[in-house]
Design an enzyme around this catalytic site. Structure first.
Site, mmCIF file in Angstrom:
data_model
loop_
_atom_site.group_PDB
_atom_site.id
_atom_site.type_symbol
_atom_site.label_atom_id
_atom_site.label_comp_id
_atom_site.label_asym_id
_atom_site.label_seq_id
_atom_site.Cartn_x
_atom_site.Cartn_y
_atom_site.Cartn_z
ATOM 1 N N TRP A 150 0.886 -1.041 0.219
ATOM 2 C CA TRP A 150 0.015 -0.002 0.018
ATOM 3 C C TRP A 150 0.515 1.228 -0.203
ATOM 4 C CZ3 TRP A 150 -0.228 4.442 3.056
ATOM 5 C CH2 TRP A 150 -1.535 4.789 3.397
ATOM 6 N N HIS A 151 2.322 1.221 0.965
ATOM 7 C CA HIS A 151 3.293 2.572 0.723
ATOM 8 C C HIS A 151 3.432 2.600 -0.569
ATOM 9 C CE1 HIS A 151 2.513 1.544 4.933
ATOM 10 N NE2 HIS A 151 2.412 2.624 4.605
ATOM 11 N N GLY A 152 3.444 1.459 -1.755
ATOM 12 C CA GLY A 152 4.344 2.186 -2.332
ATOM 13 C C GLY A 152 5.019 1.587 -3.226
#
Length: 480
Positions: A325-327
Site C-alpha cells: 500500500w505504501h508504494g
C-alpha cells in the site's frame, strides 16, 4: 496545497471566516461550502486530480444507494465487487502499473529472455490511497449492514473530500465522519483552542524536526558508500524521526484543523516510539491504516482464528499488503515482511496484547526493563526504516552492510552540524514523554503549568518554527 505553506496560511482563515460567519445558519450550505473549499485545496496541486476523486465519490455514492434497494445476495455481492474493482482498479493503475510492467520485464530478463514493454508517464494523484480506502469503508460497511447509505450527495462528497485529512489521513471510517456532516455544528472555543495547540505541535514536528532531519537523511542515504558506519546509523536515526515528525505532524495538523470546523477525527499516532514491543508499536503508529487493515482484511481472512499456520499466513498477508500500500517498490514489501517477522513470535507466544496501557503509567521514569524494551523495539523499527527509505533493496542491504564496517565505532562525520537537530529531537521526545498519556503533546492542563508559563511555552514553540525551521519539504506520505 501544503499545510506548511503561505498559501494554506491564507486559505485557512478565509475558509474559517466564511464557514462560521457566512454559511453557519444552514448545515446544507456549510456542506456545499466545504466541498468547494476542499476541491480548491485538492485542485491546487493539479486540477486534473479532481476528475478522479469526483468519479470515485459518485461511484460509491451510487453503489451505496443501490445496496439499500436490493435484498438479493448476488446483486449485493456484484455491487460490492464493482466498488472494489473500480476503486482498487484506479489505485492499481495510477500507483502500480509501471511497477508490474517493470517487474514482469525483469522476471523474463532473469531467465535470459528480453521482452519489450513500455512504462507510462503516469502522474500519481495526491492522496489517492487515502481517499480510496475511505470510500471503500463506506461501501463495505453499507454492504455489511453496519451503516445506512446516505441519499445526500453533497454530504457524501464532503465526507470523501474533507480537506484537512484528504491527502494523508487519518483514513476516517464512514461510521464516524459521515454522520458529522448531518449534525448542526456550533463553534466551540475550547475545542478550537485545543485544536490550535495541536496544529502548533504538528507544525513543530514537521517544520523543525522532519524538515531538518530531511537534509541530513538525503545527504547520507544518497552517498552511503562513502559514509562511515556510525554516520549511517545516525542517518537511519534521523530518518526514523523525519518520517515520524512528518507523518504524525500532518495528522496533528489535520485533526487540529478539523476541530476548528467542529469535526472530530480519530487519533492517528499515540507516541509510537515509546512502545515496548512491535505489536504495541503497530497499535500506536498510523492507527487509522492499521485498524483499517485489521477490520477489512485481517479479520475477514480469518484473523487470529484457526491453527498456527493460518495465523502466520494472515500476519504475513496483512503486513505485506500494508507494505505494498505504501508504494510500488520491493523495498516496501521487504519492510512489511520484516515487520511480520518481528510480530509473529509475539503473536505465537500470545504476548501481542500485554502492553495496552501507556508505558510507566503514572511515573516519571520507566523501569530498566521498560527502557530496554523501548530501545529494542526502536532498533527493530530503525532497521526496517532503512528498507523503507532506500531507493532499492540492493541499496538497503549494502547500507546495512556498511554500518557494520570497521568505522562502526568512529565519530560520525560532520557531527557538529547535526548537534542542533539532535538537541531538537531530544526536546521533542522529552515533551512527548511527559505528555504520553494525552491525545497530543500540547494538551496541557491548568494544573501542569500556570498560565504565564503555558503561554511562554507556546510562544517558544511558535518562534522555533522561524528560528530552527528547515527548508520546506513536501510531506512524505503525499507520495503514497
Amino acid at each position: 496545497m501544503l499545510f506548511n505553506s503561505a498559501d494554506f496560511a491564507i486559505f485557512l482563515p478565509i475558509t474559517f471566516f466564511f464557514y462560521w460567519y457566512v454559511t453557519h445558519k444552514n448545515v446544507a450550505i456549510q456542506n456545499v461550502f466545504l466541498v468547494v473549499a476542499s476541491y480548491l485545496f485538492y485542485g491546487w496541486w493539479d486540477p486534473r486530480f479532481l476528475t478522479l476523486i469526483i468519479f470515485s465519490s459518485f461511484v460509491d455514492y451510487s453503489i451505496g444507494l443501490n445496496l439499500s434497494k436490493s435484498g438479493n445476495p448476488k446483486v449485493r455481492k456484484a455491487l460490492l465487487f464493482t466498488s472494489l474493482l473500480v476503486n482498487l482498479g484506479l489505485l492499481g493503475f495510477f500507483k502500480y502499473y509501471n511497477f508490474f510492467v517493470d517487474s514482469f520485464v525483469d522476471a523474463f530478463s532473469f531467465f535470459g529472455r528480453e521482452i519489450g514493454a513500455q512504462s507510462l508517464n503516469i502522474i500519481l494523484p495526491v492522496g489517492i490511497s487515502f481517499y480510496t480506502f475511505q470510500t471503500l469503508s463506506y461501501t463495505i460497511d453499507v454492504y455489511k449492514g453496519k451503516l445506512k447509505p446516505t441519499n445526500n450527495l453533497i454530504a457524501f462528497f464532503a465526507f470523501v473530500s474533507f480537506f484537512p485529512q484528504l491527502v494523508a489521513g487519518p483514513i476516517e471510517r464512514a461510521t464516524n465522519l459521515l454522520p458529522q456532516f448531518f449534525n448542526k455544528r456550533t463553534f466551540s472555543y475550547t475545542n478550537a483552542v485545543d485544536g490550535m495547540r495541536q496544529i502548533l505541535w504538528g507544525l513543530f514536528k514537521k517544520v523543525v524536526i522532519a524538515d531538518n532531519c530531511a537534509k541530513f537523511v538525503n545527504i547520507i542515504f544518497e552517498n552511503y558508500p562513502e559514509q562511515s558506519g556510525s554516520t549511517l546509523i545516525l542517518g537511519a536515526f534521523f530518518f526514523a524521526f523525519q518520517i515520524y515528525g512528518d507523518f504524525s505532524g500532518y495528522s496533528d495538523i489535520a485533526i487540529g484543523v478539523s476541530r476548528l470546523f467542529g469535526f472530530s477525527l480519530m487519533q492517528n499516532f499515540a507516541f509510537p516510539y515509546f512502545s515496548r514491543d512491535i505489536a504495541e508499536f503497530w497499535r500506536r503508529w498510523h492507527i487509522s491504516l492499521s485498524s483499517w487493515f485489521r477490520d477489512y482484511l485481517y479479520i475477514p481472512i480469518g484473523g487470529s482464528k484457526g491453527g498456527k499456520l493460518n495465523k502466520v499466513r494472515n500476519v504475513f498477508i496483512i503486513f505485506i499488503v500494508s507494505g505494498f500500500w505504501h508504494g510500488a517498490n520491493w523495498t516496501f514489501i521487504i519492510w512489511g515482511f520484516l515487520n511480520a517477522l518481528y510480530f509473529i513470535p509475539i503473536m505465537l507466544l500470545n504476548k501481542n496484547r500485554i502492553n495496552t496501557d501507556s508505558v510507566a503509567e503514572g511515573k516519571l521514569f520507566p523501569s530498566l526493563k521498560e527502557l530496554f524494551q523501548m530501545l529494542f523495539t526502536f532498533l527493530l523499527t530503525l532497521l526496517a526504516w532503512i528498507f523503507f527509505r532506500a531507493p532499492s533493496v540492493t541499496d538497503a542491504i549494502r547500507y546495512i552492510e556498511n554500518i557494520f564496517s570497521d568505522s562502526f565505532f568512529s565519530i560520525p562525520s560532520a557531527l557538529n552540524e547535526w548537534l542542533l537537530t539532535i538537541a531538537l529531537i531530544i526536546f521533542m521526545v522529552f515533551v512527548e514523554w511527559i505528555q504520553r498519556s494525552k491525545k497530543h503533546a500540547l494538551e496541557l492542563e491548568h494544573n501542569q503549568l500556570k498560565k504565564p508559563l503555558r503561554w511562554a511555552f507556546y510562544l517558544a514553540v511558535t518562534f522555533s518554527l522561524f528560528w530552527f525551521g528547515g527548508a520546506q519539504q513536501d510531506f512524505i506520505y503525499f507520495q503514497f
